[in-house]
Design an enzyme around this catalytic site. Structure first.
Site, PDB file in Angstrom:
ATOM      1  N   ASP A 152     -12.647 -39.185-129.784  1.00  0.00           N
ATOM      2  CA  ASP A 152     -11.952 -38.126-130.519  1.00  0.00           C
ATOM      3  C   ASP A 152     -10.580 -37.727-129.955  1.00  0.00           C
ATOM      4  O   ASP A 152     -10.062 -36.686-130.324  1.00  0.00           O
ATOM      5  CB  ASP A 152     -12.841 -36.885-130.604  1.00  0.00           C
ATOM      6  CG  ASP A 152     -13.112 -36.277-129.237  1.00  0.00           C
ATOM      7  OD1 ASP A 152     -12.806 -36.917-128.227  1.00  0.00           O
ATOM      8  OD2 ASP A 152     -13.623 -35.149-129.190  1.00  0.00           O
ATOM      9  N   GLU A 153     -10.027 -38.504-129.065  1.00  0.00           N
ATOM     10  CA  GLU A 153      -8.697 -38.154-128.576  1.00  0.00           C
ATOM     11  C   GLU A 153      -7.913 -39.374-128.133  1.00  0.00           C
ATOM     12  O   GLU A 153      -8.478 -40.405-127.786  1.00  0.00           O
ATOM     13  CB  GLU A 153      -8.790 -37.164-127.413  1.00  0.00           C
ATOM     14  CG  GLU A 153      -9.516 -37.724-126.219  1.00  0.00           C
ATOM     15  CD  GLU A 153      -9.460 -36.777-125.029  1.00  0.00           C
ATOM     16  OE1 GLU A 153      -8.369 -36.433-124.573  1.00  0.00           O
ATOM     17  OE2 GLU A 153     -10.550 -36.405-124.558  1.00  0.00           O
ATOM     18  N   ASP A 155      -5.963 -34.441-130.264  1.00  0.00           N
ATOM     19  CA  ASP A 155      -7.321 -34.065-129.875  1.00  0.00           C
ATOM     20  C   ASP A 155      -8.055 -33.513-131.092  1.00  0.00           C
ATOM     21  O   ASP A 155      -7.668 -32.497-131.655  1.00  0.00           O
ATOM     22  CB  ASP A 155      -7.217 -32.987-128.776  1.00  0.00           C
ATOM     23  CG  ASP A 155      -8.550 -32.785-128.064  1.00  0.00           C
ATOM     24  OD1 ASP A 155      -9.549 -33.360-128.512  1.00  0.00           O
ATOM     25  OD2 ASP A 155      -8.567 -32.033-127.069  1.00  0.00           O
TER      26      ASP A 155
END
Length: 415
Positions: free
Chosen positions: A112-113, A16
């Site tokens: 973003d993860e 993350d």
DNA sequence: TCTGGGGTCCTAGGACCC
DNA sequence: TCTGGGGTCCTAGGACCC
């Protein structure tokens, strides 16, 4: 066989990126490092809400979705930047490339993860060593901090990555649950939002431990099938797998936009609708898909939002067609009250390549039915005018398309 | 004088079919 | 002169996530 890897079971990472947009900007312009920074929409318009903020800004109380004026009130020295999505997409793909060097079992969930299944990565070291390597590579090569959760399944890995931020690495094993997971309030659990938390509180379920101990029949009555799933996750059970292909079978493509001001003006409304149709069409084409279902979203002055949709007889991708259907949904369903936001979403997506195969002449001939024929006629009429239609009507057998008709139809899809 | 824009998944009712 | 039960499709809305 390393002692770090379970014989039965998996080792899953959740990676993350912390404060992603703000971190990318700070990596790009080091002068921003250590400063309170917010990425926000257009401050001139009401879209001016905080999308992401740096930890320095968060320390002052700045939060995601907060209107910009409020964020500035809390943090007068706040630096505000407009989002630069291309920059974020680039950073994101660099990051996922690094993950893919470790294992092909990488599932991106958002920009973003992502999850990784490193169960067969024993030769690369212990999970902790691998996590440290990933974290330091992303930090040194991209200048972006990330947190990593290590656990036997996706849900626990996700919860773990949240436990230490920024730049944390958290191992969450089944035997750690009673200490690390169960004391948390239910609303901190992934999958429990404000509505569900409220329902659970009414049942006197306040912590994840309470959820584990709750009567599953009560949970199912109040939350449906989701109640049972949430309880299973709380117990540490999550059968879902890391699926690298999940991002390829997207189910809808849509665009929406809030107007500068609420409006009833036909001109403005149809202009926005056309703009949205253009965007959606471009994205459909880029992804090489066509859709068979269209949905119009209308948000009113009071933020009440309605959706109106229609299953179509034809496959759509062109701006003009999308616009036409969106406009007809609007005509049919808009009550004339001031509109705040409009959205167009195309669903029921099909791979264009597969459609072409399905329309293969042989198959088409064998399966030709009146309905299909009429759909095709409609399509052609729309494209080339009524001439085609007349040609069809004059053909001998109305259930069978003429050869030239078939050719036209197929060419239309093959181009 | 607050609350963007991109999604996914689930539920529920009515139509329709067998 | 009565009306079950299962399944699928379509539509609308809601909850949740980043």
């Amino acid at each position: 066989m390393s002692k770090w890897y379970p014989k039965n079971g998996k080792v899953i990472f959740h990676v993350d990126m912390n404060s992603f947009y703000a971190s990318v900007e700070a990596a790009h312009n080091p002068a921003l490092k250590g400063k309170p920074l917010a990425i926000a929409g257009n401050p001139e318009e009401r879209r001016g809400i905080v999308v992401t903020s740096s930890y320095e800004a968060r320390a002052k109380g700045v939060k995601t979705t907060m209107p910009l004026w409020e964020a500035k009130r809390l943090c007068p020295e706040l630096i505000v930047m407009r989002p630069n999505f291309e920059r974020y997409r680039n950073a994101s793909s660099e990051m996922f490339k690094m993950l893919a060097e470790i294992t092909p079992y990488v599932q991106p969930v958002s920009i973003d993860e992502g999850y990784m299944d490193i169960s067969s990565c024993e030769s690369l070291g212990s999970p902790l060593e691998i996590a440290k390597t990933i974290q330091s590579r992303i930090a040194t090569e991209l200048g972006i901090p990330c947190s990593i959760g290590i656990a036997p399944n996706k849900f626990l890995a996700k919860m773990a990555s949240d436990m230490k931020k920024p730049m944390g690495i958290t191992v969450l094993r089944l035997r750690d649950l009673s200490d690390k997971l169960w004391p948390l309030p239910v609303e901190e659990m992934y999958g429990i939002g404000s509505k569900t938390a409220e329902k659970l509180y009414k049942l006197d379920i306040k912590t994840i431990k309470d959820l584990v101990e709750a009567d599953v029949y009560v949970l199912k009555r109040v939350l449906g099938i989701n109640g049972e799933r949430l309880q299973n996750r709380a117990k540490g059970i999550d059968p879902s797998i890391v699926d690298p292909d999940a991002i390829y079978d997207f189910k809808s493509i849509g665009n929406s936009e809030t107007l500068p001001e609420d409006t009833v003006n036909d001109q403005e409304i149809s202009q926005l609708l056309r703009k949205l149709a253009r965007k959606v069409s471009a994205r459909l084409k880029r992804k090489k898909v066509v859709g068979q279902h269209i949905q119009l979203t209308i948000r009113f002055h009071d933020r009440k939002t309605i959706t109106r949709s229609k299953k179509l007889v034809e496959l759509i991708e062109e701006e003009t067609t999308i616009f036409k259907y969106a406009l007809s949904l609007l005509d049919e369903h808009w009550n004339g009250k001031p509109i705040r936001l409009l959205g167009i979403t195309v669903q029921d997506l099909h791979d264009k390549q597969e459609i072409v195969q399905q329309l293969d002449l042989f198959t088409y001939e064998k399966e030709a039915s009146k309905e299909k024929l009429y759909q095709a006629m409609e399509k052609l009429t729309e494209k080339y005018g009524t001439d085609t239609f007349t040609k069809m009507n004059n053909s001998e057998d109305k259930t069978q398309p003429s050869t030239s008709f078939q050719k036209d139809y197929l060419d239309d899809y093959k181009k």
